[in-house]
Design an enzyme around this catalytic site. Structure first.
Site, PDB file in Angstrom:
ATOM      1  N   LYS A 102       0.862  -1.193   0.000  1.00 44.67           N
ATOM      2  CA  LYS A 102       0.000   0.000   0.000  1.00 44.67           C
ATOM      3  C   LYS A 102       0.892   1.235   0.000  1.00 44.67           C
ATOM      4  O   LYS A 102       2.052   1.154   0.423  1.00 44.67           O
ATOM      5  CB  LYS A 102      -0.896   0.032   1.248  1.00 44.67           C
ATOM      6  CG  LYS A 102      -2.179   0.789   1.047  1.00 44.67           C
ATOM      7  CD  LYS A 102      -3.205  -0.058   0.331  1.00 44.67           C
ATOM      8  CE  LYS A 102      -4.478   0.673   0.041  1.00 44.67           C
ATOM      9  NZ  LYS A 102      -5.506  -0.237  -0.498  1.00 44.67           N
ATOM     10  N   ASN A 219     -18.126   4.421  -6.407  1.00 43.81           N
ATOM     11  CA  ASN A 219     -17.852   3.395  -7.412  1.00 43.81           C
ATOM     12  C   ASN A 219     -18.406   2.024  -6.982  1.00 43.81           C
ATOM     13  O   ASN A 219     -19.210   1.421  -7.693  1.00 43.81           O
ATOM     14  CB  ASN A 219     -16.338   3.329  -7.663  1.00 43.81           C
ATOM     15  CG  ASN A 219     -16.009   2.268  -8.676  1.00 43.81           C
ATOM     16  OD1 ASN A 219     -16.058   1.084  -8.386  1.00 43.81           O
ATOM     17  ND2 ASN A 219     -15.722   2.668  -9.895  1.00 43.81           N
TER      18      ASN A 219
HETATM   19  P1  NAD Z   1     -15.766   6.258  -3.771  1.00 45.48           P
HETATM   20  O1  NAD Z   1     -14.986   7.418  -3.268  1.00 45.48           O
HETATM   21  O2  NAD Z   1     -16.112   6.147  -5.197  1.00 45.48           O
HETATM   22  O3  NAD Z   1     -17.155   6.136  -2.954  1.00 45.48           O
HETATM   23  C1  NAD Z   1     -17.236   6.280  -1.583  1.00 45.48           C
HETATM   24  C2  NAD Z   1     -18.678   6.653  -1.269  1.00 45.48           C
HETATM   25  O4  NAD Z   1     -18.876   6.688   0.132  1.00 45.48           O
HETATM   26  C3  NAD Z   1     -19.085   8.032  -1.790  1.00 45.48           C
HETATM   27  O5  NAD Z   1     -20.391   7.958  -2.297  1.00 45.48           O
HETATM   28  C4  NAD Z   1     -19.062   8.909  -0.533  1.00 45.48           C
HETATM   29  O6  NAD Z   1     -19.930  10.008  -0.621  1.00 45.48           O
HETATM   30  C5  NAD Z   1     -19.556   7.896   0.456  1.00 45.48           C
HETATM   31  N1  NAD Z   1     -19.249   8.240   1.841  1.00 45.48           N
HETATM   32  C6  NAD Z   1     -18.166   8.847   2.361  1.00 45.48           C
HETATM   33  N2  NAD Z   1     -18.327   8.999   3.677  1.00 45.48           N
HETATM   34  C7  NAD Z   1     -19.526   8.458   3.989  1.00 45.48           C
HETATM   35  C8  NAD Z   1     -20.248   8.277   5.181  1.00 45.48           C
HETATM   36  N3  NAD Z   1     -19.762   8.706   6.356  1.00 45.48           N
HETATM   37  N4  NAD Z   1     -21.448   7.663   5.111  1.00 45.48           N
HETATM   38  C9  NAD Z   1     -21.945   7.242   3.924  1.00 45.48           C
HETATM   39  N5  NAD Z   1     -21.316   7.374   2.779  1.00 45.48           N
HETATM   40  C10 NAD Z   1     -20.123   7.980   2.819  1.00 45.48           C
HETATM   41  O7  NAD Z   1     -14.962   4.966  -3.260  1.00 45.48           O
HETATM   42  P2  NAD Z   1     -15.122   3.469  -3.749  1.00 45.48           P
HETATM   43  O8  NAD Z   1     -14.064   3.198  -4.744  1.00 45.48           O
HETATM   44  O9  NAD Z   1     -16.530   3.166  -4.037  1.00 45.48           O
HETATM   45  O10 NAD Z   1     -14.659   2.728  -2.409  1.00 45.48           O
HETATM   46  C11 NAD Z   1     -15.548   2.589  -1.307  1.00 45.48           C
HETATM   47  C12 NAD Z   1     -14.914   1.653  -0.306  1.00 45.48           C
HETATM   48  O11 NAD Z   1     -14.658   0.402  -0.947  1.00 45.48           O
HETATM   49  C13 NAD Z   1     -13.578   2.106   0.260  1.00 45.48           C
HETATM   50  O12 NAD Z   1     -13.462   1.611   1.578  1.00 45.48           O
HETATM   51  C14 NAD Z   1     -12.564   1.396  -0.620  1.00 45.48           C
HETATM   52  O13 NAD Z   1     -11.309   1.225   0.039  1.00 45.48           O
HETATM   53  C15 NAD Z   1     -13.289   0.075  -0.809  1.00 45.48           C
HETATM   54  N6  NAD Z   1     -12.841  -0.655  -1.968  1.00 45.48           N
HETATM   55  C16 NAD Z   1     -13.033  -0.160  -3.215  1.00 45.48           C
HETATM   56  C17 NAD Z   1     -12.576  -0.858  -4.302  1.00 45.48           C
HETATM   57  C18 NAD Z   1     -12.808  -0.356  -5.695  1.00 45.48           C
HETATM   58  O14 NAD Z   1     -12.452  -1.081  -6.625  1.00 45.48           O
HETATM   59  N7  NAD Z   1     -13.417   0.778  -5.896  1.00 45.48           N
HETATM   60  C19 NAD Z   1     -11.905  -2.081  -4.114  1.00 45.48           C
HETATM   61  C20 NAD Z   1     -11.744  -2.590  -2.830  1.00 45.48           C
HETATM   62  C21 NAD Z   1     -12.219  -1.851  -1.756  1.00 45.48           C
END
Ligand code: NAD
Length: 432
Positions: A102, A219
């Site tokens: 990371k 996402n």
């Molecule tokens: P993103 O930034 O696209 O979406 C995050 C979402 O969470 C946004 O809609 C944001 O407004 C919302 N959010 C933030 N704080 C919040 C809260 N307190 N309550 C409710 N909603 C809230 O990120 P993402 O890529 O969708 O990732 C989301 C999670 O999934 C993260 O923990 C990330 O590490 C994990 N993750 C993502 C991927 C990926 O491929 N995108 C892969 C593995 C893990």
């Protein structure tokens, strides 16, 4: 408790369950390599500004380190170490030939111009170049980094190593035009849904008609909403950081997402989604967690379900698409309350699995179709669930602990292979 302490707690619990070798406990306790870099960029106003960044390789026994790079003001070494440890576990659960890594930069990247952001990325790449590479450590996007940023990393790495034919494989999550893989955008969500379906099959239940609430509509969350609806589930609530919407009889998440893109927050979307769900109401992030539903998808941030609110959860199944959304203490409460948790290291492994497919395509100079990627991902995630379920049965334990046991077994196996080979193959250069 810090994220790092949380990760260690989960590793120790699984190590005790399976009686892990003491040597591998030590290996898992601290990262193999930690690099802190200080570098500077020239701001558009002519000033020079210093930045601090990190790259951590937690474990490379099963293959190159793999894990994202985040640009965030609160990035710190403890967090990066914890996230790197999770990647070692996640890659082993998914059985892809990677270890965990990371990285990140302490930066409020929203305050940088496009040109400054590119400079920041390229300077950071130069700073960490000595330890990354297609067969050493392969970064990826994470919080506030994206395909464009990955393209800059690949390009800068290529400038440093112009003779490396495989340079594109130094990072994944690149844009499609620059060696990215089809199917990566929705991979995390799709992978989570495959795990959920595999679990429901064991209960002879179906997604069709199930009521789903989703915290986090970015996402991972919005793709999950779309796929679950396509499979017949009913999306009854979604929230993002600014608020959310709820409709008892469900609504169309695609309309809600299109509206969010226009208005900036899904909580603003009551009127826009009119007609797709009657009687829509606003819902807060606290309330969505306490909603009565079949499935609660956590797709926002870490530490959302805690000792303070775990008693309020009324879903039957929790699917963790976010990393670390449930604290270890909250997890124990959910387990006692017979709520099934499909844990992050299993449920969200679809993202890193398709990153692995991208890396393979780059190394083989191939381009796979979206269908090929989707088919492989489904097989891989369903197999991961089966492997975890077998361990859960063997040790009479929950899916989170079983995932960690499975990963530690695979890492222990790699450790033994490496050391038995070394013991037989090593000869002293200058015996005394
Ligand atoms: P993103 O930034 O696209 O979406 C995050 C979402 O969470 C946004 O809609 C944001 O407004 C919302 N959010 C933030 N704080 C919040 C809260 N307190 N309550 C409710 N909603 C809230 O990120 P993402 O890529 O969708 O990732 C989301 C999670 O999934 C993260 O923990 C990330 O590490 C994990 N993750 C993502 C991927 C990926 O491929 N995108 C892969 C593995 C893990």
């Amino acid at each position: 408790m810090s994220l790092y302490e949380n990760t260690q707690k989960l590793i120790v619990r699984a190590a005790d369950t399976m009686d892990l070798m003491p040597e591998v406990r030590v290996v898992m306790n601290e990262p193999e390599r930690i690099l802190t870099v200080d570098f500077h960029i020239h701001r558009d106003n002519g000033k020079i500004e210093m930045f601090r960044g990190f790259r951590v390789q937690h474990n490379t026994l099963r293959g190159p380190a793999k894990g994202g790079i985040r640009f965030h003001p609160q990035v710190d070494m403890g967090e990066v170490k914890a996230l790197a440890g999770w990647m070692s576990i996640k890659c082993a659960v998914a059985d892809i030939p990677y270890g965990g890594g990371k990285g990140g930069i302490e930066v409020d990247s929203a305050k940088l111009s496009g040109c400054e952001l590119e400079q920041l990325t390229r300077e950071f790449t130069r700073a960490i170049a000595p330890i990354i590479g297609p067969r050493r450590d392969v970064p990826a996007p994470d919080v506030r980094t994206n395909g464009q940023i990955m393209d800059w990393i690949a390009d800068e790495y290529h400038k440093i190593h112009p003779k490396e034919d495989d340079y594109l494989a130094v990072v994944t999550g690149k844009t499609l035009e620059n060696g990215g893989s089809l199917g990566r955008d929705s991979a995390t969500a799709a992978g989570g849904v495959h795990v959920l379906e595999a679990f429901l099959e064991t209960k002879k239940e179906q997604l069709k008609g199930m009521r789903v609430a989703i915290q986090g509509f970015g996402n991972a969350g919005h793709h999950a909403a779309r796929i679950l609806q396509e499979k017949g589930a009913k999306i009854i609530a979604v929230t993002d950081s600014k608020g959310g919407i709820f409709a008892e009889d469900g609504f169309d998440p695609i309309k809600a997402h299109n509206c969010k893109l226009k208005k900036g927050g899904v909580g603003e979307c009551l009127l826009e989604s009119e007609g797709s769900g009657k009687d829509q109401k606003e819902i807060s992030n606290d309330d969505i967690l306490a909603l009565e539903c079949d499935i609660l998808v956590l797709a926002a941030l870490e530490n959302q379900v805690t000792i303070e609110n775990a008693e309020n959860i009324r879903a039957k199944i929790v699917v963790e698409l976010a990393n670390g959304p449930t604290t270890p203490e909250a997890h124990e409460i959910l387990e006692k309350r017979m709520i099934t948790v499909l844990p992050d290291v299993l449920a969200n492994a679809g993202g890193v699995t398709v990153s692995y497919y991208e890396w393979e395509q780059n190394l083989r100079h191939e381009k796979w179709t979206e269908e090929q990627v989707a088919e492989k991902l489904e097989k891989s995630q369903k197999k991961a669930f089966e492997d975890v379920a077998k361990i859960a049965e063997e040790f009479k334990t929950d899916f989170r602990n079983a995932s960690y046991v499975l990963a530690l077994r695979r890492i222990e196996h790699a450790f033994l292979e490496k050391h038995s080979a070394a013991a037989h193959g090593f000869s002293c250069s200058n015996p005394i």
